[in-house]
Structure formats: structure tokens, C-alpha cells
Scaffold this motif. Structure first.
Motif, PDB file in Angstrom:
ATOM      1  N   ASN A   1       0.822  -1.211   0.000  1.00 32.48           N
ATOM      2  CA  ASN A   1       0.000   0.000   0.000  1.00 32.48           C
ATOM      3  C   ASN A   1       0.857   1.263   0.000  1.00 32.48           C
ATOM      4  O   ASN A   1       0.560   2.226  -0.720  1.00 32.48           O
ATOM      5  CB  ASN A   1      -0.950   0.015   1.191  1.00 32.48           C
ATOM      6  CG  ASN A   1      -2.064  -0.979   1.029  1.00 32.48           C
ATOM      7  OD1 ASN A   1      -2.404  -1.386  -0.068  1.00 32.48           O
ATOM      8  ND2 ASN A   1      -2.639  -1.395   2.143  1.00 32.48           N
TER       9      ASN A   1
ATOM     10  N   HIS B   1       0.906   3.965  -3.095  1.00 37.05           N
ATOM     11  CA  HIS B   1       0.592   5.371  -2.847  1.00 37.05           C
ATOM     12  C   HIS B   1       1.744   6.281  -3.279  1.00 37.05           C
ATOM     13  O   HIS B   1       1.510   7.336  -3.882  1.00 37.05           O
ATOM     14  CB  HIS B   1       0.255   5.609  -1.381  1.00 37.05           C
ATOM     15  CG  HIS B   1      -0.998   4.932  -0.930  1.00 37.05           C
ATOM     16  ND1 HIS B   1      -2.149   4.900  -1.678  1.00 37.05           N
ATOM     17  CD2 HIS B   1      -1.286   4.253   0.202  1.00 37.05           C
ATOM     18  CE1 HIS B   1      -3.087   4.244  -1.036  1.00 37.05           C
ATOM     19  NE2 HIS B   1      -2.584   3.835   0.114  1.00 37.05           N
TER      20      HIS B   1
ATOM     21  N   ASN C   1       1.966   6.424  -7.158  1.00 43.28           N
ATOM     22  CA  ASN C   1       0.872   7.189  -7.752  1.00 43.28           C
ATOM     23  C   ASN C   1       0.919   8.659  -7.375  1.00 43.28           C
ATOM     24  O   ASN C   1       0.475   9.501  -8.152  1.00 43.28           O
ATOM     25  CB  ASN C   1      -0.467   6.561  -7.389  1.00 43.28           C
ATOM     26  CG  ASN C   1      -0.718   5.330  -8.224  1.00 43.28           C
ATOM     27  OD1 ASN C   1      -0.882   5.430  -9.429  1.00 43.28           O
ATOM     28  ND2 ASN C   1      -0.696   4.168  -7.601  1.00 43.28           N
TER      29      ASN C   1
ATOM     30  N   ALA D   1      -6.510   7.725 -12.439  1.00 43.93           N
ATOM     31  CA  ALA D   1      -7.447   7.210 -11.434  1.00 43.93           C
ATOM     32  C   ALA D   1      -7.767   5.740 -11.680  1.00 43.93           C
ATOM     33  O   ALA D   1      -7.821   4.947 -10.729  1.00 43.93           O
ATOM     34  CB  ALA D   1      -8.725   8.047 -11.438  1.00 43.93           C
ATOM     35  N   VAL D   2      -7.953   5.355 -12.927  1.00 45.40           N
ATOM     36  CA  VAL D   2      -8.214   3.942 -13.242  1.00 45.40           C
ATOM     37  C   VAL D   2      -6.996   3.095 -12.910  1.00 45.40           C
ATOM     38  O   VAL D   2      -7.120   2.004 -12.334  1.00 45.40           O
ATOM     39  CB  VAL D   2      -8.624   3.802 -14.730  1.00 45.40           C
ATOM     40  CG1 VAL D   2      -8.639   2.345 -15.161  1.00 45.40           C
ATOM     41  CG2 VAL D   2      -9.978   4.439 -14.964  1.00 45.40           C
TER      42      VAL D   2
ATOM     43  N   TYR E   1      -4.670   3.754 -10.674  1.00 40.34           N
ATOM     44  CA  TYR E   1      -4.553   3.718  -9.210  1.00 40.34           C
ATOM     45  C   TYR E   1      -5.562   2.754  -8.601  1.00 40.34           C
ATOM     46  O   TYR E   1      -5.228   1.949  -7.745  1.00 40.34           O
ATOM     47  CB  TYR E   1      -4.756   5.132  -8.675  1.00 40.34           C
ATOM     48  CG  TYR E   1      -4.556   5.291  -7.196  1.00 40.34           C
ATOM     49  CD1 TYR E   1      -3.335   5.022  -6.614  1.00 40.34           C
ATOM     50  CD2 TYR E   1      -5.595   5.728  -6.392  1.00 40.34           C
ATOM     51  CE1 TYR E   1      -3.146   5.188  -5.264  1.00 40.34           C
ATOM     52  CE2 TYR E   1      -5.419   5.891  -5.040  1.00 40.34           C
ATOM     53  CZ  TYR E   1      -4.192   5.621  -4.486  1.00 40.34           C
ATOM     54  OH  TYR E   1      -4.014   5.776  -3.140  1.00 40.34           O
ATOM     55  N   TRP E   2      -6.802   2.809  -9.060  1.00 44.85           N
ATOM     56  CA  TRP E   2      -7.838   1.919  -8.537  1.00 44.85           C
ATOM     57  C   TRP E   2      -7.504   0.463  -8.839  1.00 44.85           C
ATOM     58  O   TRP E   2      -7.646  -0.406  -7.980  1.00 44.85           O
ATOM     59  CB  TRP E   2      -9.185   2.285  -9.155  1.00 44.85           C
ATOM     60  CG  TRP E   2     -10.284   1.371  -8.745  1.00 44.85           C
ATOM     61  CD1 TRP E   2     -10.983   1.399  -7.580  1.00 44.85           C
ATOM     62  CD2 TRP E   2     -10.796   0.275  -9.492  1.00 44.85           C
ATOM     63  NE1 TRP E   2     -11.904   0.393  -7.558  1.00 44.85           N
ATOM     64  CE2 TRP E   2     -11.814  -0.314  -8.724  1.00 44.85           C
ATOM     65  CE3 TRP E   2     -10.495  -0.257 -10.739  1.00 44.85           C
ATOM     66  CZ2 TRP E   2     -12.526  -1.422  -9.174  1.00 44.85           C
ATOM     67  CZ3 TRP E   2     -11.211  -1.361 -11.171  1.00 44.85           C
ATOM     68  CH2 TRP E   2     -12.206  -1.926 -10.391  1.00 44.85           C
ATOM     69  N   PHE E   3      -7.041   0.192 -10.066  1.00 44.74           N
ATOM     70  CA  PHE E   3      -6.708  -1.177 -10.463  1.00 44.74           C
ATOM     71  C   PHE E   3      -5.551  -1.723  -9.635  1.00 44.74           C
ATOM     72  O   PHE E   3      -5.582  -2.867  -9.186  1.00 44.74           O
ATOM     73  CB  PHE E   3      -6.376  -1.207 -11.956  1.00 44.74           C
ATOM     74  CG  PHE E   3      -6.277  -2.582 -12.536  1.00 44.74           C
ATOM     75  CD1 PHE E   3      -7.387  -3.394 -12.620  1.00 44.74           C
ATOM     76  CD2 PHE E   3      -5.072  -3.058 -13.005  1.00 44.74           C
ATOM     77  CE1 PHE E   3      -7.301  -4.661 -13.151  1.00 44.74           C
ATOM     78  CE2 PHE E   3      -4.965  -4.321 -13.541  1.00 44.74           C
ATOM     79  CZ  PHE E   3      -6.083  -5.133 -13.622  1.00 44.74           C
TER      80      PHE E   3
ATOM     81  N   TYR F   1      -4.658  -0.740  -6.602  1.00 43.65           N
ATOM     82  CA  TYR F   1      -5.062  -0.863  -5.204  1.00 43.65           C
ATOM     83  C   TYR F   1      -5.984  -2.061  -4.991  1.00 43.65           C
ATOM     84  O   TYR F   1      -5.911  -2.731  -3.967  1.00 43.65           O
ATOM     85  CB  TYR F   1      -5.754   0.428  -4.760  1.00 43.65           C
ATOM     86  CG  TYR F   1      -5.973   0.507  -3.286  1.00 43.65           C
ATOM     87  CD1 TYR F   1      -4.908   0.731  -2.428  1.00 43.65           C
ATOM     88  CD2 TYR F   1      -7.239   0.347  -2.750  1.00 43.65           C
ATOM     89  CE1 TYR F   1      -5.092   0.804  -1.069  1.00 43.65           C
ATOM     90  CE2 TYR F   1      -7.437   0.419  -1.388  1.00 43.65           C
ATOM     91  CZ  TYR F   1      -6.361   0.644  -0.551  1.00 43.65           C
ATOM     92  OH  TYR F   1      -6.551   0.700   0.794  1.00 43.65           O
ATOM     93  N   LYS F   2      -6.837  -2.373  -5.958  1.00 42.53           N
ATOM     94  CA  LYS F   2      -7.769  -3.484  -5.812  1.00 42.53           C
ATOM     95  C   LYS F   2      -7.099  -4.837  -5.965  1.00 42.53           C
ATOM     96  O   LYS F   2      -7.376  -5.755  -5.211  1.00 42.53           O
ATOM     97  CB  LYS F   2      -8.899  -3.366  -6.840  1.00 42.53           C
ATOM     98  CG  LYS F   2      -9.963  -2.419  -6.460  1.00 42.53           C
ATOM     99  CD  LYS F   2     -10.617  -2.889  -5.208  1.00 42.53           C
ATOM    100  CE  LYS F   2     -12.029  -2.408  -5.139  1.00 42.53           C
ATOM    101  NZ  LYS F   2     -12.636  -2.721  -3.870  1.00 42.53           N
TER     102      LYS F   2
END
Length: 98
Positions: free
Chosen positions: A7, A11, A14, A57-58, A60-62, A64-65
Motif C-alpha cells: 500500500n 501510494h 501514484n 485514477a483507473v 490507481y484503482w486497479f 489498489y484493488k
């Protein structure tokens, strides 16, 4: 414990990408040459920064998930490649087309 390191790494990577987008946006807004107003160029700049932010954003989301270690590095390299392609090939083509 491994999840915490992942994590933090995601972070930091990104935030660096977001900082690069911010620096790019800052230097495109600050203009030291004589003022020449081109509304088409302003629209293209706004569209480019919107595209970069949505793509970031996509990404970062990908990252993180999924939480796999290859994604931050691969995603960042892919993000940079797509951004350079859009800025170097797609945007000049659209500019000539319009």
C-alpha cells in the motif's frame, strides 16, 4: 505486514505520477512567451489533462484493488507509454484534423 508495504509503495508511485501531471499542467498554463490566445489549443489541453487524470485514477484503482506487486511497476510503465503516445501522436493528429 506485506500488505502495508504494498500500500505504501502504490501510494508513493501514484503520488509521483500525480505530481508529474500537476507539473505538466502548471507549465502548460504558465506561458512566458507573448500572449496568443488560441481557444482550440486550450480545449485540447483541457481534454489532455482530463484524459491523464482519468487514466491515472483507473490505474490507481486497479493497482489498489488487485494488490499484486507487478501492477505498480507495469501499470506505471504502461501509463507513461500511453500518455506519451497520446501527447506525441494522437493530440497532434487531432489538432491537424480539427
Amino acid at each position: 505486514m506485506n500488505n502495508h508495504y504494498y500500500n505504501i509503495f502504490v501510494h508513493v508511485v501514484n503520488l509521483i505520477l500525480l505530481g508529474a501531471i500537476g507539473i505538466l499542467a502548471f507549465f502548460s498554463v504558465v506561458n512566458i512567451s507573448p500572449p496568443v490566445h488560441d481557444p482550440i489549443s486550450d480545449i485540447f489541453k483541457l481534454g489532455l489533462f482530463g484524459f491523464l487524470l482519468v487514466m491515472w485514477a483507473v490505474n490507481y484503482w486497479f493497482q489498489y484493488k488487485k494488490q499484486k506487486w507487478i501492477l505498480p511497476i507495469g501499470g506505471t510503465i504502461l501509463y507513461i507509454a500511453i500518455a506519451l503516445f497520446v501527447m506525441g501522436v494522437v493530440m497532434p493528429f487531432l489538432r491537424e484534423f480539427v
